[in-house]
Write a protein that holds these residues in place. Structure first.
Motif, PDB file in Angstrom:
ATOM      1  N   ASP A 186       0.839  -1.209   0.000  1.00 54.22           N
ATOM      2  CA  ASP A 186       0.000   0.000   0.000  1.00 54.22           C
ATOM      3  C   ASP A 186       0.871   1.256   0.000  1.00 54.22           C
ATOM      4  N   GLN A 187       1.923   1.257   0.818  1.00 56.41           N
ATOM      5  CA  GLN A 187       2.815   2.421   0.848  1.00 56.41           C
ATOM      6  C   GLN A 187       3.429   2.691  -0.520  1.00 56.41           C
ATOM      7  N   ALA A 279      21.292   4.891  -3.943  1.00 56.13           N
ATOM      8  CA  ALA A 279      21.499   5.436  -5.281  1.00 56.13           C
ATOM      9  C   ALA A 279      20.929   4.495  -6.343  1.00 56.13           C
ATOM     10  N   LYS A 280      21.052   3.190  -6.134  1.00 61.89           N
ATOM     11  CA  LYS A 280      20.498   2.231  -7.079  1.00 61.89           C
ATOM     12  C   LYS A 280      18.966   2.302  -7.086  1.00 61.89           C
ATOM     13  N   ILE A 281      18.350   2.387  -5.911  1.00 61.66           N
ATOM     14  CA  ILE A 281      16.897   2.535  -5.845  1.00 61.66           C
ATOM     15  C   ILE A 281      16.451   3.780  -6.592  1.00 61.66           C
ATOM     16  N   ALA A 286      10.982   4.938 -11.419  1.00 60.56           N
ATOM     17  CA  ALA A 286      10.373   5.745 -12.470  1.00 60.56           C
ATOM     18  C   ALA A 286       9.876   7.078 -11.900  1.00 60.56           C
ATOM     19  N   PRO A 287       9.750   8.094 -12.736  1.00 62.75           N
ATOM     20  CA  PRO A 287       9.170   9.363 -12.269  1.00 62.75           C
ATOM     21  C   PRO A 287       7.801   9.118 -11.632  1.00 62.75           C
ATOM     22  N   GLY A 288       7.595   9.700 -10.462  1.00 60.21           N
ATOM     23  CA  GLY A 288       6.343   9.512  -9.742  1.00 60.21           C
ATOM     24  C   GLY A 288       6.249   8.217  -8.971  1.00 60.21           C
ATOM     25  N   GLY A 289       7.318   7.409  -9.019  1.00 63.12           N
ATOM     26  CA  GLY A 289       7.302   6.121  -8.323  1.00 63.12           C
ATOM     27  C   GLY A 289       7.453   6.264  -6.826  1.00 63.12           C
ATOM     28  N   LYS A 290       7.167   5.167  -6.123  1.00 59.02           N
ATOM     29  CA  LYS A 290       7.255   5.158  -4.663  1.00 59.02           C
ATOM     30  C   LYS A 290       8.079   3.963  -4.188  1.00 59.02           C
ATOM     31  N   VAL A 291       8.644   4.136  -3.018  1.00 56.32           N
ATOM     32  CA  VAL A 291       9.476   3.104  -2.395  1.00 56.32           C
ATOM     33  C   VAL A 291       8.897   2.787  -1.026  1.00 56.32           C
ATOM     34  N   SER A 292       8.906   1.516  -0.648  1.00 58.49           N
ATOM     35  CA  SER A 292       8.572   1.140   0.726  1.00 58.49           C
ATOM     36  C   SER A 292       9.621   0.163   1.233  1.00 58.49           C
ATOM     37  N   ILE A 293      10.263   0.547   2.304  1.00 60.71           N
ATOM     38  CA  ILE A 293      11.303  -0.283   2.911  1.00 60.71           C
ATOM     39  C   ILE A 293      10.912  -0.556   4.363  1.00 60.71           C
ATOM     40  N   LEU A 404       8.778   2.344   5.922  1.00 61.27           N
ATOM     41  CA  LEU A 404       9.118   3.688   5.476  1.00 61.27           C
ATOM     42  C   LEU A 404       8.713   3.882   4.020  1.00 61.27           C
ATOM     43  N   ARG A 405       7.843   4.835   3.767  1.00 58.43           N
ATOM     44  CA  ARG A 405       7.545   5.194   2.381  1.00 58.43           C
ATOM     45  C   ARG A 405       8.467   6.322   1.966  1.00 58.43           C
ATOM     46  N   MET A 406       9.033   6.203   0.763  1.00 54.84           N
ATOM     47  CA  MET A 406       9.947   7.208   0.234  1.00 54.84           C
ATOM     48  C   MET A 406       9.445   7.664  -1.126  1.00 54.84           C
ATOM     49  N   GLU A 407       9.510   8.963  -1.353  1.00 55.08           N
ATOM     50  CA  GLU A 407       9.090   9.560  -2.606  1.00 55.08           C
ATOM     51  C   GLU A 407      10.001  10.725  -2.932  1.00 55.08           C
ATOM     52  N   ARG A 408      10.055  11.087  -4.210  1.00 55.08           N
ATOM     53  CA  ARG A 408      10.767  12.288  -4.586  1.00 55.08           C
ATOM     54  C   ARG A 408       9.857  13.478  -4.301  1.00 55.08           C
TER      55      ARG A 408
END
Length: 410
Positions: A186-187, A279-281, A286-293, A404-408
């Motif tokens: 979900d994140q 840096a690899k993540i 992609a632009p607008g993408g999200k990360v959850s760790i 943790l959700r990460m976004e630009r």
């Protein structure tokens, strides 16, 4: 001392002969224990500690060996002494309940004057355990390739080896793990058609959950044992066509993904390689993408104190491992990505304590079966201590774990 013990467990088989250090350890331990709500009992009937008759009991069976190990290497000797049977929990005491008061006072139990001498006793991470590509593979194999049969005997049916997310104390571990997996997805905004990269496949539960949402999943691992069983799980779940599992180091990933997920893998990356990891993540997102760790963490001042020291967990459980602080993660993102920031934090620390208790209960319940796979009594005590030690750390708040959700943001 048997040949098997000497071969498999040299640190346990041989008691250090350091009489002066043993006397120093005894002189330091007694006043420290007398401030804790526990009981240390000795074969001659004496007892230390501030706890009463109902307090958790730590039985010192071989005092000379116990203090020798502590004096020789405090951070490793305490656990090795348990593995060797130099001390054990009392008959009416749970091991995690005994260790929790220690975890609650870990930063204050040693007098400040002695804490200043820490640099004299801390050992550095061995060079062969650095998380280079070759070192990472070796470190992962030493834990995750022990035996799929072992892990199947104490994990939930999905074989999810990370903190669950409980809605109630009596909820099944399997359901709590599903909620955790859904929390990560979900994140990261994972849904139908999402291109997902998972760093660290485990035995496939998060990839399966993502594929069941209609995502196209690339999942990477450097554990051949995990990969083999994960592929079986993908087939059984009917999602193999939506999952590409690769035996690949995260540093070698290419492509573009709408979501990047990783569950309790950052602890195995090592501080030296956090810049490369983030840096690899950033590179493949992609632009607008999200990360959850999902990441195990500790307070920043504790991370700064322990980052350059080698302890029992690294020697016996997670070679090359290092737990970051939230601030260390934020700093790595700021310095090594193009604007990735943490935009949501969800703590599951107390849920992890409950998860570990469930794992230990099932490990002990199934020990007779586990032993048939070639694991000995020293291994049983090692894993009991590992699971209880970690449970105490989370129960006391010394450790935490966050989704943790990460976004630009720029």
């Amino acid at each position: 001392m048997t040949d098997t013990l000497a071969t498999r467990w040299p640190g346990v088989a041989q008691t250090p002969r350091t009489p002066f250090k043993a006397r120093v350890a005894k002189a330091v331990v007694r006043p420290a224990i007398n401030t804790l709500p526990v009981r240390l009992t000795f074969p001659d009937g004496t007892a230390w500690g501030a706890g009463g008759a109902a307090a958790p009991e730590m039985q010192i069976r071989r005092p000379a060996a116990f203090f020798s190990r502590l004096g020789h290497d405090t951070k490793i000797g305490f656990g090795e002494a348990y593995m060797a049977g130099d001390w054990t929990e009392g008959p009416d005491t749970d091991l995690a309940d005994l260790l929790t008061p220690f975890a609650e006072r870990l930063t204050t139990i040693v007098p400040p004057a002695l804490q200043k001498l820490r640099a004299l006793v801390d050992r550095q991470l061995p060079q062969h355990e650095r998380n280079t590509k070759e070192g990472s593979r070796s470190n992962i194999e030493r834990h995750y390739d022990l035996s799929n049969d072992l892990f199947q005997r104490f994990l939930d049916p999905s074989m999810t080896y990370s903190a669950a997310w409980f809605e109630s104390p009596d909820e099944s571990l399997e359901r709590a793990q599903q909620r955790k997996l859904d929390g990560i997805l979900d994140q990261a905004g994972v849904g139908d058609g999402t291109r997902v990269l998972e760093i660290g496949s485990g035995w496939g539960s998060l990839a399966i959950r993502a594929a069941q949402r209609g995502a196209q999943v690339t999942t990477i691992t450097i554990s051949s044992e995990q990969a083999a069983l994960a592929r079986e799980h993908f087939e059984a779940a009917g999602v193999s066509d939506r999952i590409d599992l690769r035996l690949q180091d995260y540093r070698d990933v290419t492509g573009e993904f709408d979501a990047v997920v990783s569950c309790e893998m950052i602890e195995a990356v090592g501080e030296e390689y956090w810049p490369t990891y983030f840096a690899k993540i950033d590179e493949v997102l992609a632009p607008g993408g999200k990360v959850s760790i999902q990441a195990i963490t500790m307070a920043h001042h504790r991370y700064l104190t322990t980052r350059n020291s080698y302890g029992w967990i690294q020697k016996y459980i997670f070679p090359g491992g290092l737990i970051p602080s939230p601030e260390a993660i934020d700093l790595s993102l700021a310095n090594h990505t193009r604007g990735l920031e943490v935009t949501e934090r969800r703590s599951l620390g107390q849920d992890y304590a409950r998860t570990l208790r469930r794992w230990r209960d099932d490990f002990d319940r199934n020990w007779a079966d586990i032993a048939t796979f070639g694991f000995d009594e020293t291994f049983r005590r090692l894993w009991d201590f590992y699971l209880a030690y970690c449970e105490a750390g989370f129960a006391a708040g010394y450790l935490d774990v966050f989704q943790l959700r990460m976004e630009r943001t720029a």
